[in-house]
Design a protein around this motif. Structure first.
Motif, PDB file in Angstrom:
ATOM      1  N   PRO A   4       0.900  -1.082   0.464  1.00 11.11           N
ATOM      2  CA  PRO A   4      -0.152  -0.416  -0.188  1.00 11.11           C
ATOM      3  C   PRO A   4       0.971   1.211   0.113  1.00 11.11           C
ATOM      4  N   LEU A   5       1.724   1.353   0.686  1.00  9.75           N
ATOM      5  CA  LEU A   5       2.629   2.536   0.616  1.00  9.75           C
ATOM      6  C   LEU A   5       3.352   3.039  -0.630  1.00  9.75           C
ATOM      7  N   THR A   6       4.186   1.881  -1.438  1.00  8.23           N
ATOM      8  CA  THR A   6       4.899   2.092  -2.391  1.00  8.23           C
ATOM      9  C   THR A   6       3.845   2.033  -3.161  1.00  8.23           C
ATOM     10  N   THR A   7       2.577   2.047  -3.322  1.00  6.27           N
ATOM     11  CA  THR A   7       1.054   2.110  -4.654  1.00  6.27           C
ATOM     12  C   THR A   7       0.552   3.110  -4.233  1.00  6.27           C
ATOM     13  N   SER A   8       0.782   4.444  -2.709  1.00  7.40           N
ATOM     14  CA  SER A   8       0.180   5.541  -2.433  1.00  7.40           C
ATOM     15  C   SER A   8       1.267   6.260  -3.595  1.00  7.40           C
ATOM     16  N   PHE A   9       2.393   6.153  -2.757  1.00  6.03           N
ATOM     17  CA  PHE A   9       3.269   7.011  -3.536  1.00  6.03           C
ATOM     18  C   PHE A   9       4.234   7.158  -4.789  1.00  6.03           C
ATOM     19  N   GLY A  10       3.294   5.931  -5.594  1.00  4.84           N
ATOM     20  CA  GLY A  10       3.019   6.285  -7.088  1.00  4.84           C
ATOM     21  C   GLY A  10       2.596   6.737  -7.438  1.00  4.84           C
ATOM     22  N   HIS A  11       1.219   6.713  -6.870  1.00  5.09           N
ATOM     23  CA  HIS A  11       0.393   7.764  -7.282  1.00  5.09           C
ATOM     24  C   HIS A  11       0.452   8.854  -7.367  1.00  5.09           C
ATOM     25  N   ILE A  12       1.054   9.764  -5.905  1.00  6.92           N
ATOM     26  CA  ILE A  12       1.629  10.749  -6.048  1.00  6.92           C
ATOM     27  C   ILE A  12       2.622  10.952  -7.432  1.00  6.92           C
ATOM     28  N   ARG A  17       3.895  13.675 -12.314  1.00  8.71           N
ATOM     29  CA  ARG A  17       4.176  14.437 -13.846  1.00  8.71           C
ATOM     30  C   ARG A  17       2.906  14.655 -14.198  1.00  8.71           C
ATOM     31  N   GLU A  18       2.036  13.943 -14.009  1.00  9.26           N
ATOM     32  CA  GLU A  18       1.033  14.320 -15.180  1.00  9.26           C
ATOM     33  C   GLU A  18       0.929  15.940 -14.732  1.00  9.26           C
ATOM     34  N   ALA A  19       0.340  16.188 -14.199  1.00  7.33           N
ATOM     35  CA  ALA A  19      -0.324  17.985 -13.520  1.00  7.33           C
ATOM     36  C   ALA A  19       1.405  18.511 -14.300  1.00  7.33           C
ATOM     37  N   LEU A  20       2.489  18.343 -14.915  1.00  7.90           N
ATOM     38  CA  LEU A  20       3.288  19.199 -15.050  1.00  7.90           C
ATOM     39  C   LEU A  20       3.350  19.059 -16.722  1.00  7.90           C
ATOM     40  N   GLY A  21       2.459  17.635 -17.224  1.00  5.87           N
ATOM     41  CA  GLY A  21       2.455  17.764 -18.379  1.00  5.87           C
ATOM     42  C   GLY A  21       3.693  17.008 -19.059  1.00  5.87           C
ATOM     43  N   MET A  40       7.287   1.481 -13.147  1.00  4.84           N
ATOM     44  CA  MET A  40       7.250   0.362 -11.927  1.00  4.84           C
ATOM     45  C   MET A  40       6.959   1.302 -10.491  1.00  4.84           C
ATOM     46  N   VAL A  41       7.510   2.869 -10.518  1.00  3.64           N
ATOM     47  CA  VAL A  41       7.640   2.739  -9.249  1.00  3.64           C
ATOM     48  C   VAL A  41       5.663   3.398  -9.527  1.00  3.64           C
ATOM     49  N   GLU A  42       5.238   3.961 -10.335  1.00  7.63           N
ATOM     50  CA  GLU A  42       3.704   4.695 -10.686  1.00  7.63           C
ATOM     51  C   GLU A  42       3.110   3.553 -10.303  1.00  7.63           C
ATOM     52  N   ARG A  43       3.426   2.165  -9.969  1.00 12.43           N
ATOM     53  CA  ARG A  43       2.763   1.294  -9.973  1.00 12.43           C
ATOM     54  C   ARG A  43       2.267   0.493  -8.603  1.00 12.43           C
ATOM     55  N   GLY A  44       4.273   1.071  -7.818  1.00 19.32           N
ATOM     56  CA  GLY A  44       3.896   0.579  -6.961  1.00 19.32           C
ATOM     57  C   GLY A  44       4.788  -0.909  -6.377  1.00 19.32           C
ATOM     58  N   GLU A  45       5.424  -1.262  -7.806  1.00 20.46           N
ATOM     59  CA  GLU A  45       6.223  -2.099  -8.061  1.00 20.46           C
ATOM     60  C   GLU A  45       7.630  -2.351  -7.675  1.00 20.46           C
ATOM     61  N   THR A  46       8.010  -1.561  -7.150  1.00 17.50           N
ATOM     62  CA  THR A  46       9.249  -1.411  -6.549  1.00 17.50           C
ATOM     63  C   THR A  46       9.232  -0.124  -5.347  1.00 17.50           C
TER      64      THR A  46
END
Length: 82
Positions: A4-12, A17-21, A40-46
């Motif tokens: 859950p922690l890595t998944t949440s970080f990935g969402h952030i 990233r998307e906010a900056l285009g 992988m970071v964004e999906r919380g896989e690492t």
């Protein structure tokens, strides 16, 4: 399986990233990381290291404190004093 922690970080990271285009490829170029690793970071896989966190913060025009603060505010992290 993602934690859950890595998944949440990935969402952030994805949201920032998307906010900056920026595409994953563009963020990867700014951090010297591959597009695949960014995904992988964004999906919380690492679980990114401090060096990766620092690079992501700089590339996203923010600070490590801001990224971790957002993570901590949005998750239910157990208090170690309990």
């Amino acid at each position: 399986m993602s934690e859950p922690l890595t998944t949440s970080f990935g969402h952030i990271v994805r949201h920032r990233r998307e906010a900056l285009g920026l595409s994953q490829e563009e963020l990867g170029a700014k951090t010297n990381l591959s597009r695949n690793y960014i995904g992988m970071v964004e999906r919380g896989e690492t679980n990114p290291t401090l060096l990766v966190l620092h690079g992501l913060a700089r590339a996203l025009s923010t600070t490590m404190v801001s990224l971790i603060g957002e993570l901590e505010a949005g998750t239910d992290i157990p208090d170690p004093k309990r």
